[in-house]
Write an enzyme that holds these catalytic residues in place. Structure first.
Site, short mmCIF file in Angstrom:
data_model
loop_
_atom_site.label_atom_id
_atom_site.label_comp_id
_atom_site.label_asym_id
_atom_site.label_seq_id
_atom_site.Cartn_x
_atom_site.Cartn_y
_atom_site.Cartn_z
N GLY A 12 0.70 -1.21 -0.05
CA GLY A 12 -0.11 0.14 -0.12
C GLY A 12 0.65 1.22 0.04
N HIS A 110 -0.02 1.39 -13.29
CA HIS A 110 0.78 0.14 -13.84
C HIS A 110 2.17 0.58 -13.91
CE1 HIS A 110 1.59 -3.76 -15.74
NE2 HIS A 110 2.40 -2.88 -16.42
#
Ligand code: GAR
Length: 201
Positions: A12, A110
């Protein structure tokens, strides 16, 4: 106020960059309404709770089959009525119903310059391993809208990062995060929240 749900699978750090940007005002007019993880032990859930953000785990193993898992993921989103869904290291192929219901309102980060090193099997460290194996001298990160295919949706923003001699996948991953991902994703959310980037159609 843009209501944002963030979906995660792991550490995260991108979520942390978003939280920090909301708290410092770099992302304006935004409320993080829920963080959803497919892993119960994802450190991202701890990060969310530490900042007073509701954090829920929806795992495959807690559901009888893929359909039930998908329905639970969708319900976890629907309950908080998000305007925007941010995939920040969410390593599950999205249920088709989710893409349909939130079309144009789901974005993904990405860790490469799409269309390089993307698609099925390219996630996390594997992306950087592939970039190093191919010998590219420049890589980076991409934020894009999510459609049914893997990493195929319209590109919103990209940032290039140099590959340096002696890079390992881990070293390159860290540089791409620091110099691209943690900057780009908050910027795009702010652009959406302030109406400079239109979503939803
Ligand atoms: C990030 O590098 C993100 O770009 C990548 O997973 C990592 C998650 O790290 N996502 C993909 O590879 C999606 N195909 P984080 O949990 O520390 O944000």
């Amino acid at each position: 106020m843009l209501r944002v749900a963030v979906m995660v699978s792991g550490g995260g750090t991108n979520l942390q960059a978003i939280i920090d940007a909301v708290e410092s005002g770099k992302i304006r007019d935004t409320k993080l309404v829920r963080v959803i993880s497919n892993k119960a032990d994802a450190y991202a859930l701890t990060r969310a709770k530490e900042h007073g953000i509701e954090a829920v785990a929806v795992t495959r193993k807690d559901h009888a089959d893929k359909e039930a898992f998908h329905a639970a993921l969708l319900a976890a989103l629907d309950e908080v009525k998000p305007d925007l869904v941010v995939l920040a290291g969410f390593l599950v192929v999205l249920p088709p119903e989710m893409v349909q219901r939130y079309r144009g309102r789901i974005i993904n980060i990405h860790p490469a310059l799409i269309p390089s090193f993307c698609g099925d099997g390219f996630y996390g460290l594997k992306v950087h391993e592939a970039a190093l194996a191919r010998g590219v001298k420049v890589t980076g990160a991409t934020v894009h809208f999510v459609e049914e295919g893997t990493d195929t949706g319209p590109i919103i923003a990209q940032k290039a990062v140099e590959v340096l001699p002696g890079d390992t996948p881990e070293v390159l991953q860290k540089r791409v995060m620091e110099q691209a991902e943690w900057i780009l994703l908050p910027q795009v959310i702010d652009e959406i929240a302030t109406g400079r980037l239109k979503i939803g159609g």
